[in-house]
Design a protein around this motif. Structure first.
Motif, PDB file in Angstrom:
ATOM      1  N   VAL A 152       0.905  -1.232   0.046  1.00  0.00           N
ATOM      2  CA  VAL A 152      -0.203   0.045   0.000  1.00  0.00           C
ATOM      3  C   VAL A 152       0.898   1.225  -0.034  1.00  0.00           C
ATOM      4  N   ASN A 153       0.882   1.996  -1.089  1.00  0.00           N
ATOM      5  CA  ASN A 153       1.555   3.065  -1.198  1.00  0.00           C
ATOM      6  C   ASN A 153       1.094   4.270  -0.229  1.00  0.00           C
ATOM      7  N   VAL A 154       1.954   4.981   0.555  1.00  0.00           N
ATOM      8  CA  VAL A 154       1.422   6.063   1.409  1.00  0.00           C
ATOM      9  C   VAL A 154       2.388   7.156   1.246  1.00  0.00           C
ATOM     10  N   ARG A 155       1.842   8.367   1.592  1.00  0.00           N
ATOM     11  CA  ARG A 155       2.630   9.775   1.614  1.00  0.00           C
ATOM     12  C   ARG A 155       3.234   9.912   3.092  1.00  0.00           C
ATOM     13  N   ASP A 156       2.390  10.003   4.094  1.00  0.00           N
ATOM     14  CA  ASP A 156       2.921  10.266   5.360  1.00  0.00           C
ATOM     15  C   ASP A 156       2.893   8.841   6.200  1.00  0.00           C
ATOM     16  N   LEU A 157       3.973   8.391   6.516  1.00  0.00           N
ATOM     17  CA  LEU A 157       3.862   6.723   6.667  1.00  0.00           C
ATOM     18  C   LEU A 157       3.278   6.764   8.449  1.00  0.00           C
ATOM     19  N   ARG A 198       7.949   4.626  -2.669  1.00  0.00           N
ATOM     20  CA  ARG A 198       7.344   5.437  -3.823  1.00  0.00           C
ATOM     21  C   ARG A 198       7.189   7.105  -3.954  1.00  0.00           C
ATOM     22  N   TYR A 199       6.757   7.437  -2.754  1.00  0.00           N
ATOM     23  CA  TYR A 199       6.541   8.737  -2.536  1.00  0.00           C
ATOM     24  C   TYR A 199       7.588   9.619  -2.544  1.00  0.00           C
ATOM     25  N   ILE A 200       8.537   9.098  -1.781  1.00  0.00           N
ATOM     26  CA  ILE A 200       9.914   9.790  -1.299  1.00  0.00           C
ATOM     27  C   ILE A 200      10.484  10.022  -2.690  1.00  0.00           C
ATOM     28  N   LYS A 201      10.664   8.729  -3.571  1.00  0.00           N
ATOM     29  CA  LYS A 201      11.510   8.854  -4.847  1.00  0.00           C
ATOM     30  C   LYS A 201      10.824   9.497  -6.069  1.00  0.00           C
ATOM     31  N   GLY A 202       9.559   9.924  -5.573  1.00  0.00           N
ATOM     32  CA  GLY A 202       8.899  10.318  -6.978  1.00  0.00           C
ATOM     33  C   GLY A 202       8.411   9.431  -7.989  1.00  0.00           C
ATOM     34  N   ASP A 203       8.438   8.049  -7.653  1.00  0.00           N
ATOM     35  CA  ASP A 203       7.914   6.931  -8.579  1.00  0.00           C
ATOM     36  C   ASP A 203       6.607   7.278  -9.371  1.00  0.00           C
ATOM     37  N   THR A 204       6.066   6.851 -10.181  1.00  0.00           N
ATOM     38  CA  THR A 204       4.878   6.861 -10.791  1.00  0.00           C
ATOM     39  C   THR A 204       4.269   5.564 -10.712  1.00  0.00           C
ATOM     40  N   TYR A 205       5.073   4.529 -10.317  1.00  0.00           N
ATOM     41  CA  TYR A 205       4.282   3.192 -10.423  1.00  0.00           C
ATOM     42  C   TYR A 205       4.270   2.707  -8.921  1.00  0.00           C
TER      43      TYR A 205
END
Length: 263
Positions: A152-157, A198-205
């Motif tokens: 599950v991709n999240v912004r604020d862990l 993914r959020y930290i690295k700016g990944d789109t996948y």
């Protein structure tokens, strides 16, 4: 602490554009027989796997998705189970959680609805657990027919961990500033990995879930021999090695080896 949902992932849901082809692709990867009788005109092909969590392939062209304004962004990642779907539905609404699909009952004994977390990830809640035994391998492949983890991709862990732990009635945890992953261990089946890499690295996948192998090199050679697209190359760490592949709809799937289990 009150538990609204059971702390176990019943099934991972993969949304596909060609149901039969995807069923053949995943079956070949896992060494399973394609069950022709499951192509009965319905929108899904389901696969009972080892260690509880199953795999559901969901046809994006089905009428329900089209009439409901389905899109890849609001499609559920996986399915939770609840003893009472109406009770879970009402509890989530009382908590102010956004319901993205109201309760549907396509047949007697089966009800479900969808909701989203604070990062817009969508999940399904269903009242059905499949008691069927797992499908047996008919061809030896180095990829296990089980799903040990979902992502599950999240912004604020920290905020995401608090939200998901509360949802499952689990004890809260305080994270250090350098942590990028929280693993929520399930009672049965796949663990839930909250990941803000993914959020930290700016990944789109986003990686949907993981299959496991006992030999990462053998698994890598196998997918290459089957002309399966490798998305990211093997990464090796002390506890785990992994690489990712693309399925026929370009979903990113991880194949990993736990060195702790293999030692």
């Amino acid at each position: 602490m009150e538990r609204i949902l059971k702390n176990k992932v019943t099934s991972v849901i993969v949304h596909v554009s060609n149901l039969k082809y995807s069923a053949e692709w995943y079956s070949k990867l896992l060494g399973l027989e394609v069950l022709e009788d499951r192509f009965n005109g319905g929108p899904v092909y389901w696969m009972e796997l080892e260690d509880y969590t199953g795999l559901i392939l969901d046809d994006v062209h089905c009428a329900n998705m089209n009439s409901g304004g389905w899109s890849k962004e609001n499609a559920p990642l996986f399915m939770y189970c609840a003893d009472s779907v109406p009770h879970a539905y009402n509890n989530l609404k009382e908590l102010g959680i956004n319901i993205t699909l109201k309760i549907e009952t396509p047949r007697e004994g089966l009800s479900f609805f969808n909701f989203e977390d604070i990062d817009g990830n969508v999940f399904m809640v269903c009242n059905a657990e499949d008691p069927s035994p797992p499908l047996e391998k008919v061809v030896a492949t180095p990829v296990h027919n089980s799903i040990p983890a979902v992502f599950v991709n999240v912004r604020d862990l920290q905020k995401a961990a608090e939200w998901h732990l509360k949802l499952l009635g689990l004890e809260q945890c305080k994270l250090s500033s350098n942590e990028t992953i929280v693993e929520i261990q399930s009672e049965q089946g796949a663990d839930i990995i909250l990941n803000n890499n993914r959020y930290i690295k700016g990944d789109t996948y986003k990686v949907l879930f993981m299959f496991e192998t006992e030999d990462i090199n053998e698994a890598y050679c196998f997918v290459q021999s089957e002309k399966i697209a490798v998305y990211t190359e093997i990464k090796r760490y002390k506890d785990v090695s992994f690489f990712t592949i693309l399925d026929p709809d370009d979903h990113v799937i991880m194949i990993g080896q736990s060195h702790q289990l293999s030692e």
